[in-house]
Scaffold this motif. Sequence first.
Motif, PDB file in Angstrom:
ATOM      1  N   PRO A 210       0.827  -1.211   0.000  1.00 65.43           N
ATOM      2  CA  PRO A 210       0.000   0.000   0.000  1.00 65.43           C
ATOM      3  C   PRO A 210       0.862   1.262   0.000  1.00 65.43           C
ATOM      4  O   PRO A 210       1.991   1.266   0.479  1.00 65.43           O
ATOM      5  CB  PRO A 210      -0.797  -0.122   1.300  1.00 65.43           C
ATOM      6  N   ILE A 211       0.309   2.324  -0.545  1.00 61.68           N
ATOM      7  CA  ILE A 211       0.935   3.645  -0.484  1.00 61.68           C
ATOM      8  C   ILE A 211       0.233   4.407   0.644  1.00 61.68           C
ATOM      9  O   ILE A 211      -1.001   4.445   0.696  1.00 61.68           O
ATOM     10  CB  ILE A 211       0.786   4.398  -1.813  1.00 61.68           C
ATOM     11  N   VAL A 212       1.004   4.993   1.534  1.00 59.87           N
ATOM     12  CA  VAL A 212       0.421   5.572   2.753  1.00 59.87           C
ATOM     13  C   VAL A 212       0.798   7.041   2.898  1.00 59.87           C
ATOM     14  O   VAL A 212       1.872   7.476   2.480  1.00 59.87           O
ATOM     15  CB  VAL A 212       0.866   4.798   4.013  1.00 59.87           C
ATOM     16  N   PHE A 213      -0.115   7.813   3.502  1.00 55.52           N
ATOM     17  CA  PHE A 213       0.198   9.167   3.928  1.00 55.52           C
ATOM     18  C   PHE A 213       0.901   9.053   5.280  1.00 55.52           C
ATOM     19  O   PHE A 213       0.382   8.424   6.209  1.00 55.52           O
ATOM     20  CB  PHE A 213      -1.073  10.006   4.070  1.00 55.52           C
ATOM     21  N   VAL A 214       2.052   9.650   5.382  1.00 52.45           N
ATOM     22  CA  VAL A 214       2.864   9.473   6.577  1.00 52.45           C
ATOM     23  C   VAL A 214       3.401  10.813   7.056  1.00 52.45           C
ATOM     24  O   VAL A 214       3.651  11.731   6.263  1.00 52.45           O
ATOM     25  CB  VAL A 214       4.019   8.479   6.285  1.00 52.45           C
ATOM     26  N   THR A 215       3.556  10.935   8.370  1.00 47.79           N
ATOM     27  CA  THR A 215       4.094  12.139   8.982  1.00 47.79           C
ATOM     28  C   THR A 215       4.856  11.740  10.233  1.00 47.79           C
ATOM     29  O   THR A 215       4.812  10.569  10.650  1.00 47.79           O
ATOM     30  CB  THR A 215       2.972  13.140   9.315  1.00 47.79           C
ATOM     31  N   SER A 216       5.538  12.686  10.840  1.00 47.69           N
ATOM     32  CA  SER A 216       6.245  12.364  12.084  1.00 47.69           C
ATOM     33  C   SER A 216       5.276  12.465  13.250  1.00 47.69           C
ATOM     34  O   SER A 216       4.374  13.310  13.276  1.00 47.69           O
ATOM     35  CB  SER A 216       7.431  13.311  12.301  1.00 47.69           C
ATOM     36  N   SER A 217       5.455  11.595  14.227  1.00 51.45           N
ATOM     37  CA  SER A 217       4.561  11.581  15.387  1.00 51.45           C
ATOM     38  C   SER A 217       4.659  12.884  16.166  1.00 51.45           C
ATOM     39  O   SER A 217       3.656  13.386  16.683  1.00 51.45           O
ATOM     40  CB  SER A 217       4.900  10.390  16.288  1.00 51.45           C
ATOM     41  N   GLY A 218       5.852  13.468  16.239  1.00 49.26           N
ATOM     42  CA  GLY A 218       6.022  14.730  16.952  1.00 49.26           C
ATOM     43  C   GLY A 218       5.304  15.882  16.265  1.00 49.26           C
ATOM     44  O   GLY A 218       4.734  16.757  16.936  1.00 49.26           O
ATOM     45  N   TYR A 219       5.320  15.883  14.954  1.00 51.36           N
ATOM     46  CA  TYR A 219       4.663  16.956  14.203  1.00 51.36           C
ATOM     47  C   TYR A 219       3.146  16.853  14.310  1.00 51.36           C
ATOM     48  O   TYR A 219       2.452  17.855  14.492  1.00 51.36           O
ATOM     49  CB  TYR A 219       5.093  16.891  12.740  1.00 51.36           C
ATOM     50  N   TRP A 220       2.603  15.643  14.202  1.00 55.95           N
ATOM     51  CA  TRP A 220       1.155  15.490  14.171  1.00 55.95           C
ATOM     52  C   TRP A 220       0.532  15.579  15.553  1.00 55.95           C
ATOM     53  O   TRP A 220      -0.603  16.038  15.705  1.00 55.95           O
ATOM     54  CB  TRP A 220       0.779  14.169  13.504  1.00 55.95           C
ATOM     55  N   GLY A 221       1.257  15.138  16.559  1.00 62.74           N
ATOM     56  CA  GLY A 221       0.766  15.239  17.929  1.00 62.74           C
ATOM     57  C   GLY A 221      -0.507  14.455  18.162  1.00 62.74           C
ATOM     58  O   GLY A 221      -0.647  13.309  17.736  1.00 62.74           O
ATOM     59  N   GLU A 222      -1.485  15.090  18.799  1.00 65.43           N
ATOM     60  CA  GLU A 222      -2.735  14.422  19.177  1.00 65.43           C
ATOM     61  C   GLU A 222      -3.873  14.694  18.197  1.00 65.43           C
ATOM     62  O   GLU A 222      -5.026  14.356  18.481  1.00 65.43           O
ATOM     63  CB  GLU A 222      -3.155  14.883  20.585  1.00 65.43           C
ATOM     64  N   ARG A 223      -3.573  15.253  17.079  1.00 67.14           N
ATOM     65  CA  ARG A 223      -4.631  15.518  16.102  1.00 67.14           C
ATOM     66  C   ARG A 223      -5.230  14.200  15.591  1.00 67.14           C
ATOM     67  O   ARG A 223      -4.543  13.175  15.555  1.00 67.14           O
ATOM     68  CB  ARG A 223      -4.076  16.329  14.928  1.00 67.14           C
TER      69      ARG A 223
ATOM     70  N   ARG B  20      13.760  11.600   6.048  1.00 67.71           N
ATOM     71  CA  ARG B  20      14.586  12.397   6.977  1.00 67.71           C
ATOM     72  C   ARG B  20      13.985  13.778   7.194  1.00 67.71           C
ATOM     73  O   ARG B  20      13.945  14.286   8.324  1.00 67.71           O
ATOM     74  CB  ARG B  20      16.000  12.517   6.422  1.00 67.71           C
ATOM     75  N   MET B  21      13.493  14.401   6.132  1.00 70.94           N
ATOM     76  CA  MET B  21      12.852  15.710   6.258  1.00 70.94           C
ATOM     77  C   MET B  21      11.620  15.632   7.145  1.00 70.94           C
ATOM     78  O   MET B  21      11.382  16.521   7.977  1.00 70.94           O
ATOM     79  CB  MET B  21      12.471  16.232   4.873  1.00 70.94           C
ATOM     80  N   LEU B  22      10.828  14.584   6.989  1.00 71.33           N
ATOM     81  CA  LEU B  22       9.643  14.425   7.837  1.00 71.33           C
ATOM     82  C   LEU B  22      10.028  14.317   9.303  1.00 71.33           C
ATOM     83  O   LEU B  22       9.413  14.945  10.177  1.00 71.33           O
ATOM     84  CB  LEU B  22       8.862  13.172   7.423  1.00 71.33           C
TER      85      LEU B  22
ATOM     86  N   GLY C 209       8.320   4.293  15.983  1.00 69.93           N
ATOM     87  CA  GLY C 209       7.439   5.291  16.583  1.00 69.93           C
ATOM     88  C   GLY C 209       7.709   6.709  16.124  1.00 69.93           C
ATOM     89  O   GLY C 209       6.993   7.632  16.518  1.00 69.93           O
ATOM     90  N   ARG C 210       8.695   6.903  15.267  1.00 69.32           N
ATOM     91  CA  ARG C 210       9.027   8.256  14.815  1.00 69.32           C
ATOM     92  C   ARG C 210       8.092   8.721  13.699  1.00 69.32           C
ATOM     93  O   ARG C 210       7.917   9.919  13.498  1.00 69.32           O
ATOM     94  CB  ARG C 210      10.477   8.320  14.338  1.00 69.32           C
ATOM     95  N   LEU C 211       7.509   7.776  12.984  1.00 70.00           N
ATOM     96  CA  LEU C 211       6.555   8.089  11.935  1.00 70.00           C
ATOM     97  C   LEU C 211       5.211   7.453  12.241  1.00 70.00           C
ATOM     98  O   LEU C 211       5.147   6.407  12.891  1.00 70.00           O
ATOM     99  CB  LEU C 211       7.045   7.581  10.575  1.00 70.00           C
ATOM    100  N   ILE C 212       4.139   8.073  11.773  1.00 67.66           N
ATOM    101  CA  ILE C 212       2.803   7.508  11.907  1.00 67.66           C
ATOM    102  C   ILE C 212       2.086   7.617  10.556  1.00 67.66           C
ATOM    103  O   ILE C 212       2.368   8.515   9.756  1.00 67.66           O
ATOM    104  CB  ILE C 212       1.961   8.214  12.990  1.00 67.66           C
ATOM    105  N   ALA C 213       1.167   6.690  10.302  1.00 64.22           N
ATOM    106  CA  ALA C 213       0.360   6.738   9.085  1.00 64.22           C
ATOM    107  C   ALA C 213      -0.940   7.468   9.370  1.00 64.22           C
ATOM    108  O   ALA C 213      -1.543   7.295  10.437  1.00 64.22           O
ATOM    109  CB  ALA C 213       0.078   5.326   8.590  1.00 64.22           C
ATOM    110  N   LEU C 214      -1.366   8.290   8.426  1.00 62.53           N
ATOM    111  CA  LEU C 214      -2.653   8.966   8.512  1.00 62.53           C
ATOM    112  C   LEU C 214      -3.669   8.191   7.682  1.00 62.53           C
ATOM    113  O   LEU C 214      -3.389   7.805   6.551  1.00 62.53           O
ATOM    114  CB  LEU C 214      -2.529  10.401   7.990  1.00 62.53           C
ATOM    115  N   ASP C 215      -4.830   7.965   8.254  1.00 55.37           N
ATOM    116  CA  ASP C 215      -5.888   7.232   7.561  1.00 55.37           C
ATOM    117  C   ASP C 215      -6.709   8.222   6.744  1.00 55.37           C
ATOM    118  O   ASP C 215      -7.728   8.739   7.202  1.00 55.37           O
ATOM    119  CB  ASP C 215      -6.764   6.500   8.577  1.00 55.37           C
TER     120      ASP C 215
END
Length: 245
Positions: A100-113, A165-167, A188-194
Amino acid sequence: MEQSQQILTCICQAAESAKEEGELKHPLHIGTLESLCSSKLPPVLGWFRTCHPKVPIKITTATPGQLYELLEQDRLDLIYLLDRSRYNKNWIKAMEVTDPIVFVTSSGYWGERPRHICLRDIIQEPFFLTEKDENYRKELDAFLESQDLELIPAMEISNTDFIIRMLMENGGISYLPGFAVKDGMQSGRLIALDVQDIHTVMYQQIFLHKSKWKTREMSAFIDKVTETLKENHKRSEYGDSTDEK
């Protein structure tokens, strides 16, 4: 003409089997994507160096379109790439595994959103994307066009390792293959967005040309990649079904 070529290939392969029972030593030229080369090939090539040290291996990285051209020109032994499920009457598909292709971001950037969102909700976020010629980027652009949405990337670059690395260091969002972000998510440094309105699945595939003499070295590479992907699939949270051809 095509039938004659197939007969000649079979004769050559039979001769190879008859006289080559010892150590593998023929050269192996692999065409692949840069992302697969850095993420998937190191353990496979390490195994080759340990078990078959006399096999000279050459790696050529290119875009999917360029790899298909090189395969048709008989300039590669085989190609290993990520794309839609492809078929060509001149090729043999030796392996196919979903990814699968996933939308991904860093856990620190996304926080509790919230992570369950629509693409429209994140369109103004900074996106770090692969270049437009990349196949999964094309899928994203096609969806955006169908929804009358415009996404202006903060950065475009073909190197997925650099994007990751940029993320991790700067935040933002990207759209990448599961295999490329698996390690970052497991740490745990990256998380996938659904992102609920777009779901893209592509396939890791290995092709060789029907006219190509399939050496034992090529078979060993195909078997080892397949074995490695099966092992990773058992541990992967991205796991879809695997389908070997």
